[in-house]
Design an enzyme around this catalytic site. Structure first.
Site, PDB file in Angstrom:
ATOM      1  N   ARG A  93     -49.083  -3.153   3.175  1.00  0.00           N
ATOM      2  CA  ARG A  93     -49.407  -4.412   3.827  1.00  0.00           C
ATOM      3  C   ARG A  93     -49.499  -5.489   2.767  1.00  0.00           C
ATOM      4  O   ARG A  93     -50.043  -5.254   1.676  1.00  0.00           O
ATOM      5  CB  ARG A  93     -50.751  -4.329   4.582  1.00  0.00           C
ATOM      6  CG  ARG A  93     -50.710  -3.584   5.895  1.00  0.00           C
ATOM      7  CD  ARG A  93     -49.934  -4.369   6.969  1.00  0.00           C
ATOM      8  NE  ARG A  93     -49.888  -3.659   8.239  1.00  0.00           N
ATOM      9  CZ  ARG A  93     -48.897  -2.843   8.621  1.00  0.00           C
ATOM     10  NH1 ARG A  93     -47.860  -2.620   7.834  1.00  0.00           N
ATOM     11  NH2 ARG A  93     -48.938  -2.271   9.810  1.00  0.00           N
TER      12      ARG A  93
ATOM     13  N   GLU B 179     -46.788 -12.728   7.241  1.00  0.00           N
ATOM     14  CA  GLU B 179     -45.360 -12.616   7.601  1.00  0.00           C
ATOM     15  C   GLU B 179     -45.083 -13.400   8.886  1.00  0.00           C
ATOM     16  O   GLU B 179     -45.909 -13.385   9.787  1.00  0.00           O
ATOM     17  CB  GLU B 179     -45.008 -11.143   7.844  1.00  0.00           C
ATOM     18  CG  GLU B 179     -45.020 -10.316   6.589  1.00  0.00           C
ATOM     19  CD  GLU B 179     -44.871  -8.821   6.874  1.00  0.00           C
ATOM     20  OE1 GLU B 179     -44.518  -8.444   8.016  1.00  0.00           O
ATOM     21  OE2 GLU B 179     -45.138  -8.036   5.965  1.00  0.00           O
TER      22      GLU B 179
ATOM     23  N   HIS C 121     -39.790  -6.659   5.894  1.00  0.00           N
ATOM     24  CA  HIS C 121     -40.552  -5.594   6.568  1.00  0.00           C
ATOM     25  C   HIS C 121     -39.609  -4.600   7.274  1.00  0.00           C
ATOM     26  O   HIS C 121     -39.644  -4.421   8.494  1.00  0.00           O
ATOM     27  CB  HIS C 121     -41.552  -6.194   7.567  1.00  0.00           C
ATOM     28  CG  HIS C 121     -42.699  -5.275   7.854  1.00  0.00           C
ATOM     29  ND1 HIS C 121     -43.990  -5.715   8.033  1.00  0.00           N
ATOM     30  CD2 HIS C 121     -42.741  -3.934   8.002  1.00  0.00           C
ATOM     31  CE1 HIS C 121     -44.787  -4.690   8.281  1.00  0.00           C
ATOM     32  NE2 HIS C 121     -44.039  -3.587   8.270  1.00  0.00           N
TER      33      HIS C 121
HETATM   34  C1  8YV Z   1     -43.520  -1.413  11.834  1.00  0.00           C
HETATM   35  C2  8YV Z   1     -45.304  -0.934  10.052  1.00  0.00           C
HETATM   36  O1  8YV Z   1     -42.159  -1.410  11.929  1.00  0.00           O
HETATM   37  O2  8YV Z   1     -45.797   1.007  11.275  1.00  0.00           O
HETATM   38  C3  8YV Z   1     -46.229   0.097  10.589  1.00  0.00           C
HETATM   39  O3  8YV Z   1     -47.442   0.015  10.319  1.00  0.00           O
HETATM   40  O4  8YV Z   1     -45.698  -1.718   9.263  1.00  0.00           O
HETATM   41  C4  8YV Z   1     -43.852  -1.002  10.421  1.00  0.00           C
HETATM   42  O5  8YV Z   1     -43.283   0.230  10.177  1.00  0.00           O
HETATM   43  C5  8YV Z   1     -43.886  -2.756  12.265  1.00  0.00           C
HETATM   44  O6  8YV Z   1     -45.143  -3.108  11.890  1.00  0.00           O
HETATM   45  C6  8YV Z   1     -43.660  -2.856  13.783  1.00  0.00           C
HETATM   46  O7  8YV Z   1     -44.806  -2.938  14.566  1.00  0.00           O
END
Ligand code: 8YV
Length: 322
Positions: free
Chosen positions: A241, A270, A288
């Protein structure tokens, strides 16, 4: 029995939406615009929804939860991270919250290696040179990077994804060090060296890979004091993150060369990332993409639906968050 209704806050892969429609009355979001809390509330009430299938783009906090209909039984996030969900508030209202662990471990670890190698081998600068027509010919000192083999990789957060990164990095000849809230069993460590404190890990991290979830304990982790502990010219990778990093501090270290390069897939705020990153040649920046493979995104959607199916049928959710 009347079909139950679920709200999909974002567009999902076609096979996932098809499965949702086969089982439920679906309130969807064909434009895929990020809905405001008021729009979420209205759609949830109008449909008397039994479940929300959300993404990390929706903040499910106490205020929103208090305004959702009593029909709501489950909030299933299409992600492994759940820092956007107030799990305690869900629990207080008896709403099950679930996530999608495991299915995105490999794809996220793959992206971490792509960033690690890309940052070490100056992939962005090379690509830019070729596309800009500025490549005037090969020479022995052109865009020299550094070799991961034989170097120490410090993994901050040795959960499923951290361990999958370690497995891949071993194949590149890297020596694995890690910090985690608790030490792993020897078979999970597979030779990795445990550091009881993050500071001890940072001191040996020729490469630092952030794999911890965002929490009050990890937010702002990589600040200038901690960057100062890294070996000179370390490389930083973040697929966890963005808020684990203090952007001003990392950007200053990348500008000075104290940190040689960074590979970043996640950013605070983001998609409006800190403007300082874009002008830095020694960064490889991705929007991301950690879990962005066809296979993984389908599996994430099916996992979220498995959780909703279980909760709405009165069974235990496979991936409960409380
Ligand atoms: C997601 C992510 O694709 O799973 C997570 O925590 O950060 C990513 O893999 C994205 O956040 C979609 O909700």
């Amino acid at each position: 029995m009347a079909r139950q209704s679920i709200l999909l806050t974002r567009r999902l892969p076609p096979q996932v939406e098809a499965r949702a429609r086969a089982s439920y009355d679906v309130i969807d979001n064909p434009d895929d615009r990020i809905l405001t809390p008021q729009e979420l509330r209205e759609r949830a009430h109008n449909g008397k929804v039994a479940a929300l299938l959300v993404c990390t783009s929706e903040k499910v906090d106490e205020t929103l939860l208090a305004q959702l209909p009593d029909s709501l039984k489950a909030v299933a996030t299409f992600s492994v991270g759940y820092d956007h969900i107030d799990v305690a508030a869900c629990k207080a209202r008896g709403i099950m919250a679930t996530n999608t662990p495991d299915v995105l471990t490999d794809s996220t670890a793959d992206i971490a290696m792509l960033l690690l190698l890309g940052a070490a081998r100056r992939a962005y600068e090379g690509d830019r040179l070729v596309r800009a027509g500025e490549w005037k010919g090969w020479h022995t000192m052109m865009l020299l990077g550094v070799q991961p083999g034989g170097k120490r990789l410090g993994i901050f957060g040795m959960g499923r994804i951290g361990q999958a990164v370690a497995q891949r990095a071993r194949a590149f000849g890297m020596r694995i060090h890690y910090h985690n809230r608790s030490r792993l069993a020897p078979e999970q460590e597979a030779g990795a060296e445990y550091h009881a404190s993050p500071e001890s890990l940072l001191r040996v991290s020729d490469f630092l890979c952030l794999n911890a979830p965002s929490s009050p304990a990890t937010r702002g982790f990589l600040n200038s004091e901690r960057i100062a502990l890294l070996p000179e010219g370390a490389i930083v990778v973040n697929t966890a993150r963005g808020d684990l990093v203090v952007d001003d501090d990392l950007i200053a270290a990348l500008q000075s060369g104290r940190v040689r390069a960074a590979g970043l897939d996640v950013f605070a705020n983001e998609p409006a990332l800190h403007p300082g990153y874009a002008g830095l040649p020694n960064t490889l920046l991705l929007p991301h993409l950690g879990s962005a493979t066809i296979e993984t995104r389908d599996a994430m959607g099916f996992t979220a639906l498995d959780n909703i199916d279980a909760v709405l049928a009165g069974r235990a959710a496979p991936n409960p968050l409380w």
